[in-house]
Design a protein around this motif. Structure first.
Motif, short mmCIF file in Angstrom:
data_model
loop_
_atom_site.label_atom_id
_atom_site.label_comp_id
_atom_site.label_asym_id
_atom_site.label_seq_id
_atom_site.Cartn_x
_atom_site.Cartn_y
_atom_site.Cartn_z
N GLU A 92 8.48 -85.86 82.52
CA GLU A 92 8.19 -84.68 83.30
C GLU A 92 7.34 -83.71 82.48
O GLU A 92 7.55 -83.54 81.29
CB GLU A 92 9.49 -83.98 83.72
N GLU A 93 6.41 -83.07 83.14
CA GLU A 93 5.63 -82.04 82.48
C GLU A 93 6.54 -80.85 82.19
O GLU A 93 7.35 -80.46 83.03
CB GLU A 93 4.45 -81.60 83.35
N THR A 94 6.42 -80.31 80.99
CA THR A 94 7.28 -79.20 80.62
C THR A 94 6.59 -78.36 79.54
O THR A 94 5.77 -78.86 78.77
CB THR A 94 8.63 -79.68 80.07
N SER A 95 6.94 -77.11 79.50
CA SER A 95 6.48 -76.21 78.44
C SER A 95 7.69 -75.59 77.75
O SER A 95 7.59 -74.55 77.11
CB SER A 95 5.58 -75.12 79.02
N ALA A 96 8.85 -76.24 77.91
CA ALA A 96 10.09 -75.69 77.38
C ALA A 96 10.17 -75.74 75.86
O ALA A 96 10.85 -74.93 75.24
CB ALA A 96 11.29 -76.43 77.99
N SER A 97 9.52 -76.73 75.26
CA SER A 97 9.56 -76.87 73.80
C SER A 97 8.55 -75.94 73.16
O SER A 97 7.34 -76.08 73.37
CB SER A 97 9.26 -78.32 73.39
N LYS A 98 9.04 -74.99 72.38
CA LYS A 98 8.16 -74.01 71.74
C LYS A 98 7.92 -74.40 70.28
O LYS A 98 8.87 -74.63 69.53
CB LYS A 98 8.78 -72.61 71.80
N PRO A 99 6.68 -74.50 69.86
CA PRO A 99 6.39 -74.93 68.49
C PRO A 99 6.81 -73.90 67.45
O PRO A 99 6.77 -72.68 67.71
CB PRO A 99 4.88 -75.13 68.49
N TYR A 100 7.19 -74.39 66.29
CA TYR A 100 7.47 -73.52 65.14
C TYR A 100 6.16 -73.34 64.38
O TYR A 100 5.57 -74.31 63.90
CB TYR A 100 8.54 -74.17 64.25
N GLU A 101 5.70 -72.12 64.32
CA GLU A 101 4.43 -71.80 63.66
C GLU A 101 4.72 -71.04 62.38
O GLU A 101 4.67 -69.81 62.34
CB GLU A 101 3.54 -70.97 64.59
N GLY A 102 5.02 -71.76 61.31
CA GLY A 102 5.33 -71.09 60.05
C GLY A 102 4.14 -70.85 59.15
O GLY A 102 4.15 -69.95 58.32
N PHE A 103 3.09 -71.67 59.31
CA PHE A 103 1.96 -71.62 58.39
C PHE A 103 0.97 -70.54 58.80
O PHE A 103 0.28 -70.65 59.81
CB PHE A 103 1.28 -73.00 58.37
N HIS A 104 0.90 -69.51 57.99
CA HIS A 104 0.06 -68.36 58.31
C HIS A 104 -1.43 -68.64 58.20
O HIS A 104 -2.26 -67.88 58.69
CB HIS A 104 0.42 -67.19 57.39
N ARG A 105 -1.79 -69.74 57.56
CA ARG A 105 -3.21 -70.09 57.42
C ARG A 105 -3.58 -71.32 58.25
O ARG A 105 -4.62 -71.94 58.03
CB ARG A 105 -3.55 -70.35 55.95
N ALA A 106 -2.74 -71.70 59.19
CA ALA A 106 -3.01 -72.88 60.01
C ALA A 106 -4.28 -72.68 60.85
O ALA A 106 -4.55 -71.58 61.33
CB ALA A 106 -1.83 -73.16 60.93
N GLN A 107 -5.04 -73.76 60.99
CA GLN A 107 -6.25 -73.72 61.80
C GLN A 107 -6.27 -74.96 62.69
O GLN A 107 -6.28 -76.08 62.19
CB GLN A 107 -7.49 -73.69 60.90
N ALA A 108 -6.25 -74.76 63.98
CA ALA A 108 -6.26 -75.88 64.92
C ALA A 108 -7.57 -76.63 64.82
O ALA A 108 -8.64 -76.04 64.60
CB ALA A 108 -6.04 -75.38 66.34
N PRO A 109 -7.55 -77.96 65.01
CA PRO A 109 -8.77 -78.75 64.96
C PRO A 109 -9.71 -78.41 66.10
O PRO A 109 -9.27 -77.98 67.18
CB PRO A 109 -8.26 -80.19 65.03
#
Length: 292
Positions: free
Chosen positions: A266-283
């Protein structure tokens, strides 16, 4: 703003931890988290300019690090690098065997040279690092090693060379956990599924690039992992809280390895990511700015 780790501040104070593949992706993120928790991180990788860039970031954030530029497939280079680290730091408390690499290809199209290159990077190089860290430090002082696997359970179509190497690393992890236990050395592994990381931009094949935005639909949690979610599992296995865990693998795949392909997701948006890395850069492939 610094790394938003969930672990206790200073829990790696006065400890030296090597992170291979520390110049980008999961290795870069893990190095940042470990440094934020007080570790002296030794960044290890082939490209010095990438290691220098991460070292500058860690220093700017108030962390401590050094670096070694080498190819982990080179046995003599590995021996010498570990010897230099021991001479400079005294004891190696942890090793994150993160370095790896592969290219998409069906088995029938993989040459022996290509197969050997991937196995050498994803398995043999990790073995050489673990063996030398054990022989030159952990055999006398104990420590913790975390190896890198992948979601290759039941096969890895399109990347059979990498799947074979990663499953070889699983057996190596379990074997070392038993053989080295008497010295106080623990050996575990993590097995990430699809991760939002700069490595996604390295794939040039148009077919693979077209698949990347669709990957989340094959994951029960309907999203990809963040680098910091993988780093958190690695860091936990290095902490004293994991002192009775060895020979184990933590899967970080959103349940993808449990997906039978028959049960409708099932499509869902219930899982929220943990964003700990302050310097993260999405590809770039996923709409981010990427990272050179």
């Amino acid at each position: 703003m610094g790394y938003r780790s969930l672990f206790a501040p200073g829990c790696f104070k006065d400890r030296t931890i090597i992170v291979t593949g520390g110049g980008s992706g999961i290795g870069r993120c893990t190095a940042h988290e470990l440094a934020s928790l007080g570790a002296h991180v030794v960044l290890l990788g082939r490209k010095r300019e990438k290691l220098d860039a991460v070292a500058r970031e860690i220093t700017e954030d108030g962390g401590a690090c050094s670096l070694e530029a080498l190819d982990i497939r080179d046995e003599e280079a590995v021996k010498a690098a570990v010897a230099r680290i021991v001479a400079a730091r005294g004891v190696i408390h942890g090793l994150v065997n993160n370095a790896g690499g592969q290219f998409p290809s069906p088995l029938a199209a993989i040459s022996k040279k290509g197969f050997d290159a991937v196995v050498a990077t994803n398995l043999t190089g990790g073995f050489l690092m673990a063996r030398e860290v054990f022989l030159q430090s952990m055999s006398n002082h104990g420590g913790a090693i975390v190896n890198m696997l992948a979601d290759a359970w039941g096969g890895m179509p399109g990347m059979g060379h990498s799947g074979a190497a990663r499953m070889g690393m699983l057996n190596l992890t379990q074997t070392a956990a038993v053989e080295w236990a008497s010295t106080g050395t623990r050996v575990n592994a993590v097995a990430p599924g699809w991760v939002v990381s700069s490595g996604m931009d390295s794939y040039k094949d148009e077919g693979v690039k077209a698949l990347i935005p669709l990957l989340k639909k094959e994951v029960p949690l309907q999203r990809l992992a963040t680098e910091s979610e993988v780093s958190a599992a690695i860091v936990f296995l290095l902490t004293d809280a994991a002192a009775f865990i060895t020979g184990e693998v933590i899967k970080i795949d959103g349940g993808a390895s449990c997906n039978t392909k028959i049960y409708p997701l099932e499509e869902t948006s219930a899982s929220k990511p943990y964003e700990g890395f302050h310097r993260a850069q999405a590809p770039k492939i996923l709409g981010g700015e990427g990272k050179e």
